[in-house]
Motif scaffolding. Structure first.
Motif, short mmCIF file in Angstrom:
data_model
loop_
_atom_site.label_atom_id
_atom_site.label_comp_id
_atom_site.label_asym_id
_atom_site.label_seq_id
_atom_site.Cartn_x
_atom_site.Cartn_y
_atom_site.Cartn_z
N UNK A 1 67.52 114.46 46.71
CA UNK A 1 68.51 113.61 46.06
C UNK A 1 68.51 113.93 44.57
N UNK A 2 69.67 113.90 43.96
CA UNK A 2 69.84 114.20 42.55
C UNK A 2 69.15 113.15 41.68
N UNK A 3 68.27 113.59 40.79
CA UNK A 3 67.51 112.68 39.94
C UNK A 3 68.43 111.89 39.03
N UNK A 4 69.48 112.51 38.49
CA UNK A 4 70.42 111.78 37.64
C UNK A 4 71.05 110.62 38.41
N UNK A 5 71.37 110.86 39.66
CA UNK A 5 71.96 109.83 40.49
C UNK A 5 70.96 108.69 40.71
N UNK A 6 69.69 109.05 40.93
CA UNK A 6 68.66 108.03 41.09
C UNK A 6 68.47 107.23 39.81
N UNK A 7 68.57 107.89 38.66
CA UNK A 7 68.48 107.18 37.39
C UNK A 7 69.63 106.19 37.25
N UNK A 8 70.82 106.58 37.69
CA UNK A 8 71.97 105.67 37.66
C UNK A 8 71.75 104.50 38.60
N UNK A 9 71.25 104.77 39.80
CA UNK A 9 70.96 103.70 40.75
C UNK A 9 69.94 102.74 40.16
N UNK B 1 69.39 102.05 37.07
CA UNK B 1 70.05 101.22 36.05
C UNK B 1 70.90 100.12 36.66
N UNK B 2 71.63 100.45 37.71
CA UNK B 2 72.46 99.45 38.39
C UNK B 2 71.58 98.35 38.98
N UNK B 3 70.54 98.75 39.68
CA UNK B 3 69.65 97.79 40.34
C UNK B 3 68.94 96.92 39.31
N UNK B 4 68.53 97.51 38.20
CA UNK B 4 67.82 96.75 37.16
C UNK B 4 68.71 95.68 36.54
N UNK B 5 70.00 95.95 36.43
CA UNK B 5 70.92 95.02 35.77
C UNK B 5 71.59 94.01 36.71
N UNK B 6 71.62 94.32 38.00
CA UNK B 6 72.35 93.49 38.96
C UNK B 6 71.55 92.26 39.35
N UNK B 7 72.28 91.23 39.83
CA UNK B 7 71.55 90.09 40.39
C UNK B 7 70.92 90.53 41.70
N UNK C 1 62.61 105.64 49.88
CA UNK C 1 61.30 105.27 49.34
C UNK C 1 60.63 106.49 48.71
N UNK C 2 60.71 107.63 49.38
CA UNK C 2 60.12 108.86 48.84
C UNK C 2 60.88 109.34 47.61
N UNK C 3 62.22 109.29 47.68
CA UNK C 3 63.05 109.78 46.58
C UNK C 3 62.94 108.91 45.33
N UNK D 1 61.03 102.06 39.30
CA UNK D 1 60.35 100.84 39.75
C UNK D 1 61.24 99.79 40.40
N UNK D 2 62.43 99.55 39.87
CA UNK D 2 63.30 98.52 40.45
C UNK D 2 63.78 98.94 41.84
N UNK D 3 64.21 100.18 41.95
CA UNK D 3 64.67 100.69 43.24
C UNK D 3 63.52 100.72 44.23
N UNK D 4 62.37 101.20 43.81
CA UNK D 4 61.21 101.27 44.71
C UNK D 4 60.82 99.89 45.22
N UNK D 5 60.86 98.90 44.34
CA UNK D 5 60.50 97.54 44.74
C UNK D 5 61.45 97.01 45.82
#
Length: 130
Positions: A1-9, A11-17, A92-94, A99-103
């Motif tokens: 999976x593209x790391x830039x895409x994961x960074x965007x995810x 950011x979205x997850x960190x800011x979302x309810x 989970x591996x990607x 941290x927010x996505x992993x959690x």
């Protein structure tokens, strides 16, 4: 999976309810779940009727509401559950180092019923918005 895409995810997850974040992560994990278009159209129509029967069909979807629960039940097959589980494991591996996505991935892994409803909510929301 593209790391830039994961960074965007991340950011979205960190800011979302919490509700939006869990549905977003479930949608990403479920990107390989096989869905039949004809079956999906019929199930979306039924879920829209359930949503409308509860009052305002324009209100947002509730992860534990009857429209999402009905849709999740209608979508449910062993093959689809296994595909979502595999997607959760891959994410989970990607997502290591995010941290927010992993959690959230860990939480979905621990609660397959919530993972399934969150995935169903994501599919239903996408279909209702198109």
């Amino acid at each position: 999976m593209n790391v830039d895409w994961l960074d965007q995810l991340e950011g979205i997850v960190a800011e979302a309810d919490a509700g939006v974040a869990v549905v977003t992560v479930a949608a990403v994990a479920g990107r390989e779940v096989p869905l039949d278009e004809d079956e999906l159209r019929a199930e979306v129509r039924r879920s829209l009727l359930v949503l409308a029967a509860g009052g305002d069909p324009e209100r947002g979807l509730d992860l534990n509401g009857p429209a999402v629960a009905t849709f999740a039940t209608e979508l449910d097959t062993t093959e689809r559950r296994e595909a979502l589980g595999g997607g959760i494991e891959q994410l989970a591996a990607d997502a290591l180092g995010h941290p927010h996505t992993s959690e959230l991935v860990h939480a979905l892994r621990e609660d397959p019923e919530t993972a399934w409803r969150a995935y169903a909510a994501a599919v239903l929301a996408e279909r209702l918005s198109s």
